[in-house]
Write a protein that holds these residues in place. Structure first.
Motif, PDB file in Angstrom:
ATOM      1  N   PHE A  92     -65.591  48.521  52.177  1.00 34.61           N
ATOM      2  CA  PHE A  92     -64.689  48.967  51.057  1.00 34.61           C
ATOM      3  C   PHE A  92     -65.338  50.257  50.382  1.00 34.61           C
ATOM      4  O   PHE A  92     -66.185  50.070  49.710  1.00 34.61           O
ATOM      5  N   TRP A  93     -64.690  51.401  50.509  1.00 40.98           N
ATOM      6  CA  TRP A  93     -65.064  52.558  49.623  1.00 40.98           C
ATOM      7  C   TRP A  93     -64.503  52.131  48.131  1.00 40.98           C
ATOM      8  O   TRP A  93     -63.751  51.535  47.946  1.00 40.98           O
ATOM      9  N   ILE A  94     -65.625  52.856  47.545  1.00 36.21           N
ATOM     10  CA  ILE A  94     -65.364  52.790  45.928  1.00 36.21           C
ATOM     11  C   ILE A  94     -65.785  54.096  45.437  1.00 36.21           C
ATOM     12  O   ILE A  94     -66.013  54.985  46.259  1.00 36.21           O
ATOM     13  N   GLY A  95     -65.750  54.485  44.097  1.00 42.06           N
ATOM     14  CA  GLY A  95     -65.688  55.537  43.695  1.00 42.06           C
ATOM     15  C   GLY A  95     -66.908  56.280  43.291  1.00 42.06           C
ATOM     16  O   GLY A  95     -67.090  57.090  42.524  1.00 42.06           O
ATOM     17  N   ALA A  96     -68.093  55.562  43.995  1.00 39.23           N
ATOM     18  CA  ALA A  96     -69.358  56.169  43.676  1.00 39.23           C
ATOM     19  C   ALA A  96     -69.692  57.258  44.646  1.00 39.23           C
ATOM     20  O   ALA A  96     -69.336  57.261  45.773  1.00 39.23           O
ATOM     21  N   PHE A 120     -76.785  45.934  41.896  1.00 37.03           N
ATOM     22  CA  PHE A 120     -75.851  46.887  42.463  1.00 37.03           C
ATOM     23  C   PHE A 120     -75.919  47.238  43.795  1.00 37.03           C
ATOM     24  O   PHE A 120     -75.182  47.212  44.771  1.00 37.03           O
ATOM     25  N   TRP A 121     -77.158  47.798  44.067  1.00 42.93           N
ATOM     26  CA  TRP A 121     -77.232  48.334  45.266  1.00 42.93           C
ATOM     27  C   TRP A 121     -78.050  47.404  46.419  1.00 42.93           C
ATOM     28  O   TRP A 121     -78.852  46.793  45.959  1.00 42.93           O
ATOM     29  N   VAL A 122     -77.883  47.772  47.660  1.00 38.29           N
ATOM     30  CA  VAL A 122     -78.582  46.950  48.633  1.00 38.29           C
ATOM     31  C   VAL A 122     -79.960  46.982  48.614  1.00 38.29           C
ATOM     32  O   VAL A 122     -80.403  48.246  48.431  1.00 38.29           O
ATOM     33  N   PHE A 140     -69.842  52.700  49.142  1.00 33.19           N
ATOM     34  CA  PHE A 140     -69.229  51.562  49.521  1.00 33.19           C
ATOM     35  C   PHE A 140     -69.733  50.356  49.084  1.00 33.19           C
ATOM     36  O   PHE A 140     -70.866  50.095  48.891  1.00 33.19           O
ATOM     37  N   LEU A 141     -68.804  49.106  49.051  1.00 32.80           N
ATOM     38  CA  LEU A 141     -69.360  47.949  49.176  1.00 32.80           C
ATOM     39  C   LEU A 141     -69.605  47.453  50.656  1.00 32.80           C
ATOM     40  O   LEU A 141     -68.670  47.368  51.486  1.00 32.80           O
ATOM     41  N   ASP A 142     -70.929  46.815  50.787  1.00 33.38           N
ATOM     42  CA  ASP A 142     -71.491  46.534  52.215  1.00 33.38           C
ATOM     43  C   ASP A 142     -71.270  45.129  52.530  1.00 33.38           C
ATOM     44  O   ASP A 142     -71.656  44.449  51.847  1.00 33.38           O
ATOM     45  N   LYS A 143     -70.386  45.089  53.454  1.00 31.96           N
ATOM     46  CA  LYS A 143     -70.040  43.571  53.862  1.00 31.96           C
ATOM     47  C   LYS A 143     -71.177  42.741  54.225  1.00 31.96           C
ATOM     48  O   LYS A 143     -71.471  41.625  54.382  1.00 31.96           O
ATOM     49  N   ASN A 144     -72.244  43.644  54.801  1.00 31.41           N
ATOM     50  CA  ASN A 144     -73.568  42.939  55.270  1.00 31.41           C
ATOM     51  C   ASN A 144     -74.296  42.693  54.440  1.00 31.41           C
ATOM     52  O   ASN A 144     -75.438  41.850  54.790  1.00 31.41           O
ATOM     53  N   TYR A 145     -74.259  42.830  53.215  1.00 32.15           N
ATOM     54  CA  TYR A 145     -75.344  42.585  52.101  1.00 32.15           C
ATOM     55  C   TYR A 145     -74.440  41.882  50.852  1.00 32.15           C
ATOM     56  O   TYR A 145     -74.710  42.405  49.772  1.00 32.15           O
ATOM     57  N   GLY A 146     -73.716  41.086  51.153  1.00 35.76           N
ATOM     58  CA  GLY A 146     -72.601  40.417  50.190  1.00 35.76           C
ATOM     59  C   GLY A 146     -72.067  41.122  49.103  1.00 35.76           C
ATOM     60  O   GLY A 146     -71.709  40.653  47.978  1.00 35.76           O
ATOM     61  N   GLY A 147     -71.550  42.361  49.616  1.00 40.84           N
ATOM     62  CA  GLY A 147     -70.786  43.002  48.809  1.00 40.84           C
ATOM     63  C   GLY A 147     -71.569  44.193  47.750  1.00 40.84           C
ATOM     64  O   GLY A 147     -71.040  44.738  47.045  1.00 40.84           O
ATOM     65  N   CYS A 148     -72.975  44.111  48.063  1.00 38.07           N
ATOM     66  CA  CYS A 148     -73.550  45.255  47.029  1.00 38.07           C
ATOM     67  C   CYS A 148     -73.201  46.592  47.790  1.00 38.07           C
ATOM     68  O   CYS A 148     -72.699  46.762  48.663  1.00 38.07           O
ATOM     69  N   GLU A 157     -64.753  55.777  58.360  1.00 37.80           N
ATOM     70  CA  GLU A 157     -63.273  55.082  57.712  1.00 37.80           C
ATOM     71  C   GLU A 157     -63.686  53.799  57.543  1.00 37.80           C
ATOM     72  O   GLU A 157     -64.284  52.939  58.311  1.00 37.80           O
ATOM     73  N   PHE A 158     -63.416  53.231  56.238  1.00 38.86           N
ATOM     74  CA  PHE A 158     -63.419  51.989  55.750  1.00 38.86           C
ATOM     75  C   PHE A 158     -62.082  51.659  54.718  1.00 38.86           C
ATOM     76  O   PHE A 158     -61.224  52.411  54.712  1.00 38.86           O
ATOM     77  N   TYR A 159     -61.862  50.354  54.598  1.00 39.06           N
ATOM     78  CA  TYR A 159     -61.234  50.001  53.795  1.00 39.06           C
ATOM     79  C   TYR A 159     -61.430  50.727  52.258  1.00 39.06           C
ATOM     80  O   TYR A 159     -62.346  51.291  52.254  1.00 39.06           O
ATOM     81  N   TYR A 160     -60.397  50.530  51.285  1.00 36.53           N
ATOM     82  CA  TYR A 160     -60.968  50.906  50.205  1.00 36.53           C
ATOM     83  C   TYR A 160     -60.101  49.986  48.903  1.00 36.53           C
ATOM     84  O   TYR A 160     -59.340  49.317  49.212  1.00 36.53           O
ATOM     85  N   ILE A 161     -60.817  50.375  47.796  1.00 35.39           N
ATOM     86  CA  ILE A 161     -60.297  49.642  46.488  1.00 35.39           C
ATOM     87  C   ILE A 161     -60.102  50.561  45.272  1.00 35.39           C
ATOM     88  O   ILE A 161     -60.742  51.444  45.035  1.00 35.39           O
ATOM     89  N   CYS A 162     -58.888  50.774  44.940  1.00 30.25           N
ATOM     90  CA  CYS A 162     -58.399  51.519  43.935  1.00 30.25           C
ATOM     91  C   CYS A 162     -58.379  50.694  42.697  1.00 30.25           C
ATOM     92  O   CYS A 162     -58.120  49.412  42.522  1.00 30.25           O
ATOM     93  N   GLU A 163     -58.421  51.279  41.456  1.00 34.10           N
ATOM     94  CA  GLU A 163     -58.201  50.822  40.072  1.00 34.10           C
ATOM     95  C   GLU A 163     -57.075  51.713  39.472  1.00 34.10           C
ATOM     96  O   GLU A 163     -57.094  53.005  39.591  1.00 34.10           O
ATOM     97  N   TYR A 164     -56.532  51.046  38.796  1.00 35.92           N
ATOM     98  CA  TYR A 164     -55.219  51.845  38.103  1.00 35.92           C
ATOM     99  C   TYR A 164     -55.713  52.567  36.968  1.00 35.92           C
ATOM    100  O   TYR A 164     -56.593  52.126  35.928  1.00 35.92           O
ATOM    101  N   VAL A 165     -55.471  53.770  36.823  1.00 35.98           N
ATOM    102  CA  VAL A 165     -55.748  54.628  35.892  1.00 35.98           C
ATOM    103  C   VAL A 165     -54.720  55.505  34.867  1.00 35.98           C
ATOM    104  O   VAL A 165     -54.942  56.036  33.998  1.00 35.98           O
TER     105      VAL A 165
END
Length: 167
Positions: A92-96, A120-122, A140-148, A157-165
């Motif tokens: 999942f893409w994140i905003g970093a 935080f990081w793998v 991104f949050l890495d599926k192979n490393y427990g979401g780190c 291309e990955f899925y992504y997570i938005c936060e409401y602003v």
């Protein structure tokens, strides 16, 4: 037959009540599309994979931004949420990002520093990510490393997570 009909009527009434509520839901009043996860209202896209910039633009279209994870608790909460949704085996893409300032990781939402190192990081035997150099500038949050968090080329291309602003 009557039980089934009563069940359908109840379901229709419940759906009508949900639809007639304001655009906010939950205790913390998250807008439509968003769910409360910790102190954030988040939208998890697990249907469409986009590159980092397209994911960001999609978040903007629903008054959001790619997810910021300011502390270890936020990372834990979103990781658990992805497990509950059954999508923890995806990236999942994140905003970093460190676009334009190699090695200086910032959050797209407020340009604040991204926390580095554990948890935080793998971590790999060669050391902590991010380690992609000038070619890997989006987090991104890495599926192979427990979401780190990890870094990748922004065009992937990955899925992504938005936060409401808000608007």
């Amino acid at each position: 037959m009557k039980k089934c009909l009563r069940g359908l009527i109840f379901l229709a009434a419940a759906l009508s009540a949900v639809q007639s509520q304001s655009k906010y839901c939950g205790n913390e009043k998250c807008p439509t599309f968003y769910k409360q996860v910790g102190s954030n209202c988040v939208y998890v896209s697990s249907k469409t994979k986009l590159n980092w910039q397209e994911a960001r633009e999609t978040c903007h279209s629903i008054d959001g931004e790619l997810l910021t994870l300011p502390d270890a608790n936020s990372l834990r909460e979103i990781t658990l949420h992805l497990q509950v949704l059954g999508v923890s085996k995806e990236h999942f893409w994140i905003g970093a990002y460190d676009i334009g300032y190699e090695g200086i990781w910032r959050w797209i939402k407020d340009k604040s520093d991204v926390s580095m190192g554990t948890p935080f990081w793998v971590w790999k035997p060669a050391g902590h990510e991010p380690g992609g150099g000038e070619k890997q500038n989006c987090g991104f949050l890495d599926k192979n490393y427990g979401g780190c968090m990890n870094d990748s080329e922004c065009h992937r291309e990955f899925y992504y997570i938005c936060e409401y602003v808000g608007k």
